[in-house]
Design a protein around this motif. Structure first.
Motif: not given
Length: 536
Positions: A80-85, A116-125
């Motif tokens: 969803l980070v990539f899909s909706i802004n 931690g995993s979610l924050v890392i995923l968000y930063l990567m996205a």
């Protein structure tokens, strides 16, 4: 409805979240039409509905799918980070859902790993879209700050929640302290009330010995139960859910991680069949001197939350039993002190008086040697006093030892007392017994002696009787007495005979009952006394 249903709350929250944001995105004119986004949210909503339906009444499947569904929720957040802004972007709440789930299901460690995993995923996205025109630095900084703060709060909550969870109120616990005459029934009834179970059992054994005896509630009735072998085989499962038909057992270990097993590995299925166990909860119970298991059957809407609830109820049941043991010890100690005090008082008072009276009678006899009638009467009186003195000495000795008497021995002592009372009051006094195989506490023996004395005195002094019968019979756990005489009877008040107050008070003090049937020319008093539980 959801008091012990964290799994249902998570499933329902997942459905509501998916439905809300699918509708919001469809109705948002500022959000460009993206078939991939709509498809993702629609697919997620279908997945959430199917998952909720499958786990709604299945605690085993809910525990089995906990980790896979957790990973899916994290993956959906990343997508969803990539899909909706736009302003309808649900990424923040989809970030909260996995964190919240980890906090409820597991410990703070799993919550921290998830955060931690979610924050890392968000930063990567964010890094992947940083070079595109859709990247907004201000929004990225604000969202990152929100995620960090929320993660810290939920991790703190995960660390401290185990110190604040309490599944039942103190009023519920107080109700378990009510029936102290039957502590096992009280502890079991408390557990059944808290969980709303259809039935259950509390099986105990002395420390170091198998738990094989206890109480069971079945069809609303409480009964004693004895097992041929221990019910629980795996002592590492201190609280667990069981499903005998599907051969399933589920518990959680120290880090609240689910541990799966077959019911046959944890329970003795033959003993489980004797207790008519199907699906329910088992919890370990410890007291100062006993160890055992609390088994609950037919709990409505059983879920994994009941494992932790079972541990709390097991501790509470042990506290109820320990409280009863403490009160019993205090009562026994007080009774022992009272017995010793009474023994001293009787010895220092009545016994010494009787001894002095015997010496005085001997002196009178020596002074009246020329009168044979006086001498014979004094000899009889002296003999009665000596026998009374010996009986009191025996009673004092029994008080000091707190021993029990065989009923046959008690009857012989009562017959000896009846013979002396007959001579003292110049009447015919007989004691009969239809069953003398039981044992009675020494307190009850004293009550029987005093009841016989008072019955004879009342019959002669108030009724003018010259014959008194004292019949003893054992009826289950009660000792039944029937005192009959041929006197004039008790006076009536409003056509109802007035019960003898002294006899009634003594019977009630011994936790018994008294009934009187009186008519001119005869009086019958029926007294029922418990073989156990007499006042000490």
């Amino acid at each position: 409805m959801f008091k012990y249903q964290s799994g249902r709350v998570i499933a329902l929250g997942r459905v509501m979240l998916g439905a809300l944001f699918l509708i919001a995105v469809l109705l948002d004119p500022s959000e460009p039409s993206q078939g991939t986004t709509y498809g993702l949210l629609a697919l997620y909503l279908i997945y959430a509905l199917v998952l909720a339906a499958a786990t709604w009444r299945n605690w085993w499947l809910d525990a089995r799918l906990a980790l896979p569904t957790h990973l899916v929720d994290m993956a959906v957040f990343t997508a969803l980070v990539f899909s909706i802004n736009g302003y309808t972007s649900p990424f923040f709440l989809f970030f909260v859902l996995p964190l919240w789930t980890a906090t409820i299901r597991w410990t703070w460690r799993e919550t921290a790993i998830t955060a931690g995993s979610l924050v890392i995923l968000y930063l990567m996205a964010a890094s992947l879209v940083a070079g595109t025109g859709s990247f907004e630095l201000q929004r990225f900084i604000v969202r990152s700050g929100h995620l960090m703060i929320l993660s810290a709060l939920l991790i703190w909550f995960g660390i401290h929640q185990r110190f604040t969870r309490l599944f039942f109120g103190f009023d519920d616990l107080d109700s378990g302290f009510g029936n102290q005459d039957e502590p096992l029934s009280a502890a079991l009834g408390f557990a059944v009330k808290v969980t709303k179970a259809q039935g259950g059992a509390l099986i105990l054994g002395s420390a170091g010995q198998p738990a094989t005896y206890g109480r069971q509630i079945s069809d609303g009735q409480i009964k004693s139960v004895t097992l041929a072998s221990p019910l629980v085989r795996n002592k590492e499962f201190t609280a667990f859910l069981y499903d005998v038909k599907r051969d399933r057992a589920l518990t959680t270990v120290a880090d609240r991680r689910a541990c799966f097993a077959s019911a046959a590995d944890v329970l003795d299925l033959e003993e489980a069949a004797r207790l008519r166990l199907d699906v329910g909860l088992v919890a370990e119970v410890w007291t100062g001197t006993e160890h055992g298991w609390l088994v609950l059957q037919g709990i409505p809407d059983l879920s994994t939350d009941f494992i932790e609830l079972g541990r709390e109820i097991g501790r509470a049941a042990g506290a109820i039993l320990d409280r009863h043991a403490l009160l019993s010890a205090i009562e026994i100690s007080a009774g022992a002190g009272t017995r010793l005090s009474l023994a001293r008082d009787v010895h220092d008072g009545i016994v010494q008086f009787l001894a002095g009276a015997a010496f005085r009678i001997e002196a009178i006899k020596r002074a009246s040697r020329d009168n044979p009638t006086v001498t014979a009467d004094l000899d009889d009186l002296k003999r009665l006093l000596v026998e009374e003195q010996g009986e009191i000495r025996g009673f004092i000795h029994a008080l000091r030892r707190d021993r029990e008497l065989e009923l046959g021995e008690s009857v012989e002592e009562l017959r000896s007392l009846a013979r002396r009372l007959g001579e003292q009051w110049s009447i015919d006094c007989q004691v009969t017994a239809r069953d003398d195989t039981a044992s009675i506490p020494i307190r009850l023996q004293l009550d029987l002696q005093q009841l016989l004395r008072e019955s004879v005195a009342n019959a002669v002094r108030h009724g003018g009787a010259d014959r008194v019968g004292f019949d003893i019979a054992v009826d289950g756990q009660q000792l039944r007495l029937q005192v009959s005489d041929n006197g004039s009877g008790f006076p009536a008040a409003n056509a109802t005979p007035v019960e003898p107050r002294s006899l009634k008070e003594r019977a009630e003090r011994a936790k018994g009952s008294l009934q009187l049937v009186s008519a001119p020319g005869s009086t019958t008093i029926e007294i029922a006394l418990p073989l156990t539980g007499a006042a000490a």
